[in-house]
Write a protein that holds these residues in place. Structure first.
Motif, PDB file in Angstrom:
ATOM      1  N   THR A 156     -26.574 -39.723  46.251  1.00 30.39           N
ATOM      2  CA  THR A 156     -27.304 -38.785  47.099  1.00 30.39           C
ATOM      3  C   THR A 156     -28.477 -38.192  46.321  1.00 30.39           C
ATOM      4  O   THR A 156     -29.573 -38.027  46.861  1.00 30.39           O
ATOM      5  N   GLY A 157     -28.254 -37.910  45.045  1.00 29.94           N
ATOM      6  CA  GLY A 157     -29.318 -37.378  44.193  1.00 29.94           C
ATOM      7  C   GLY A 157     -30.496 -38.330  44.083  1.00 29.94           C
ATOM      8  O   GLY A 157     -31.654 -37.897  44.082  1.00 29.94           O
ATOM      9  N   PHE A 158     -30.214 -39.631  44.001  1.00 28.38           N
ATOM     10  CA  PHE A 158     -31.304 -40.610  43.951  1.00 28.38           C
ATOM     11  C   PHE A 158     -32.194 -40.459  45.186  1.00 28.38           C
ATOM     12  O   PHE A 158     -33.415 -40.479  45.084  1.00 28.38           O
ATOM     13  N   GLY A 159     -31.561 -40.320  46.350  1.00 30.46           N
ATOM     14  CA  GLY A 159     -32.324 -40.169  47.593  1.00 30.46           C
ATOM     15  C   GLY A 159     -33.147 -38.901  47.608  1.00 30.46           C
ATOM     16  O   GLY A 159     -34.311 -38.908  48.020  1.00 30.46           O
ATOM     17  N   LEU A 160     -32.559 -37.793  47.154  1.00 30.53           N
ATOM     18  CA  LEU A 160     -33.281 -36.520  47.126  1.00 30.53           C
ATOM     19  C   LEU A 160     -34.499 -36.591  46.207  1.00 30.53           C
ATOM     20  O   LEU A 160     -35.584 -36.135  46.558  1.00 30.53           O
ATOM     21  N   VAL A 161     -34.313 -37.173  45.030  1.00 31.91           N
ATOM     22  CA  VAL A 161     -35.415 -37.282  44.068  1.00 31.91           C
ATOM     23  C   VAL A 161     -36.504 -38.195  44.618  1.00 31.91           C
ATOM     24  O   VAL A 161     -37.694 -37.888  44.531  1.00 31.91           O
ATOM     25  N   ASP A 162     -36.115 -39.300  45.225  1.00 34.49           N
ATOM     26  CA  ASP A 162     -37.095 -40.214  45.798  1.00 34.49           C
ATOM     27  C   ASP A 162     -37.860 -39.544  46.939  1.00 34.49           C
ATOM     28  O   ASP A 162     -39.069 -39.752  47.091  1.00 34.49           O
ATOM     29  N   ASP A 163     -37.184 -38.710  47.725  1.00 37.79           N
ATOM     30  CA  ASP A 163     -37.855 -37.969  48.801  1.00 37.79           C
ATOM     31  C   ASP A 163     -38.928 -37.041  48.239  1.00 37.79           C
ATOM     32  O   ASP A 163     -40.028 -36.938  48.796  1.00 37.79           O
ATOM     33  N   VAL A 164     -38.622 -36.353  47.141  1.00 41.54           N
ATOM     34  CA  VAL A 164     -39.607 -35.449  46.528  1.00 41.54           C
ATOM     35  C   VAL A 164     -40.801 -36.264  46.019  1.00 41.54           C
ATOM     36  O   VAL A 164     -41.956 -35.865  46.200  1.00 41.54           O
ATOM     37  N   LEU A 165     -40.529 -37.406  45.405  1.00 38.21           N
ATOM     38  CA  LEU A 165     -41.635 -38.265  44.965  1.00 38.21           C
ATOM     39  C   LEU A 165     -42.498 -38.675  46.155  1.00 38.21           C
ATOM     40  O   LEU A 165     -43.739 -38.696  46.054  1.00 38.21           O
ATOM     41  N   GLY A 166     -41.883 -38.989  47.273  1.00 39.79           N
ATOM     42  CA  GLY A 166     -42.621 -39.350  48.475  1.00 39.79           C
ATOM     43  C   GLY A 166     -43.505 -38.212  48.972  1.00 39.79           C
ATOM     44  O   GLY A 166     -44.638 -38.427  49.391  1.00 39.79           O
ATOM     45  N   ARG A 167     -42.991 -36.977  48.897  1.00 38.99           N
ATOM     46  CA  ARG A 167     -43.785 -35.824  49.318  1.00 38.99           C
ATOM     47  C   ARG A 167     -44.964 -35.608  48.372  1.00 38.99           C
ATOM     48  O   ARG A 167     -46.076 -35.303  48.823  1.00 38.99           O
TER      49      ARG A 167
ATOM     50  N   SER B  91     -37.869 -31.668  34.273  1.00 34.98           N
ATOM     51  CA  SER B  91     -38.251 -30.301  34.648  1.00 34.98           C
ATOM     52  C   SER B  91     -37.524 -29.852  35.902  1.00 34.98           C
ATOM     53  O   SER B  91     -37.420 -30.617  36.869  1.00 34.98           O
ATOM     54  N   PRO B  92     -37.055 -28.595  35.918  1.00 36.81           N
ATOM     55  CA  PRO B  92     -36.437 -28.073  37.143  1.00 36.81           C
ATOM     56  C   PRO B  92     -37.460 -28.066  38.286  1.00 36.81           C
ATOM     57  O   PRO B  92     -38.623 -27.704  38.092  1.00 36.81           O
ATOM     58  N   ILE B  93     -37.007 -28.491  39.458  1.00 40.71           N
ATOM     59  CA  ILE B  93     -37.864 -28.584  40.640  1.00 40.71           C
ATOM     60  C   ILE B  93     -37.269 -27.688  41.720  1.00 40.71           C
ATOM     61  O   ILE B  93     -36.090 -27.817  42.059  1.00 40.71           O
ATOM     62  N   ARG B  94     -38.091 -26.797  42.242  1.00 39.37           N
ATOM     63  CA  ARG B  94     -37.608 -25.855  43.263  1.00 39.37           C
ATOM     64  C   ARG B  94     -36.996 -26.592  44.446  1.00 39.37           C
ATOM     65  O   ARG B  94     -35.943 -26.207  44.961  1.00 39.37           O
ATOM     66  N   GLU B  95     -37.636 -27.674  44.886  1.00 37.78           N
ATOM     67  CA  GLU B  95     -37.132 -28.438  46.032  1.00 37.78           C
ATOM     68  C   GLU B  95     -35.782 -29.095  45.760  1.00 37.78           C
ATOM     69  O   GLU B  95     -35.101 -29.523  46.687  1.00 37.78           O
TER      70      GLU B  95
END
Length: 136
Positions: free
Chosen positions: A118-129, A100-104
């Motif tokens: 870099t994408g792995f890090g961004l996705v993991d950050d969103v999961l953390g939030r 699903s598209p994610i605004r963040e």
């Protein structure tokens, strides 16, 4: 590794273990095991591993992946384990979220970003939030 033995937010592979396993090369058969965690398709797996689905299919189960491909697979394993922790082991919910598209994430799906480290890090950050109740 059984998920019940993992405390929350613990990566399956610690950084130095991930490096060592990447250097050794992960078996091709592990690609299918990781894909089955949440029902990722061969096309999604190939894209995440930076290879064509045709090349992925050519590899025999006992063949070792390259260092870079192995690293991506191990990063994906950690990311999926984190996602399953966040979504209470609901693989279907995680699979839907990944697609699903994610605004963040600049309105891209998490899977779209997993073609870069870099994408792995961004996705993991969103999961953390999400895990900590921080809505973007």
């Amino acid at each position: 590794m059984a998920s019940a033995t993992l405390p929350p937010h613990t990566a399956v592979y610690a950084p130095y273990t991930l490096i060592d396993k990447s250097r050794q090369g992960v078996l091709r058969s592990e690609v299918d095991q990781v894909a089955n965690m949440v029902g990722l398709t061969d096309i999604e797996m190939a894209r995440t591993l930076s290879m064509s689905d045709r090349n992925l299919h050519r590899l025999k189960p006992q063949e070792r992946l390259s260092r870079d491909t192995s690293e991506r697979l191990l990063l994906l394993t950690n990311l999926l384990r984190h996602g399953l922790d966040v979504f209470d082991d609901d693989a279907e919910t995680l699979a839907d979220w990944l697609r699903s598209p994610i605004r963040e994430l600049n309105s891209q799906s998490p899977l779209q970003l997993l073609d870069t480290t870099t994408g792995f890090g961004l996705v993991d950050d969103v999961l953390g939030r999400i895990e900590h109740g921080i809505v973007g």
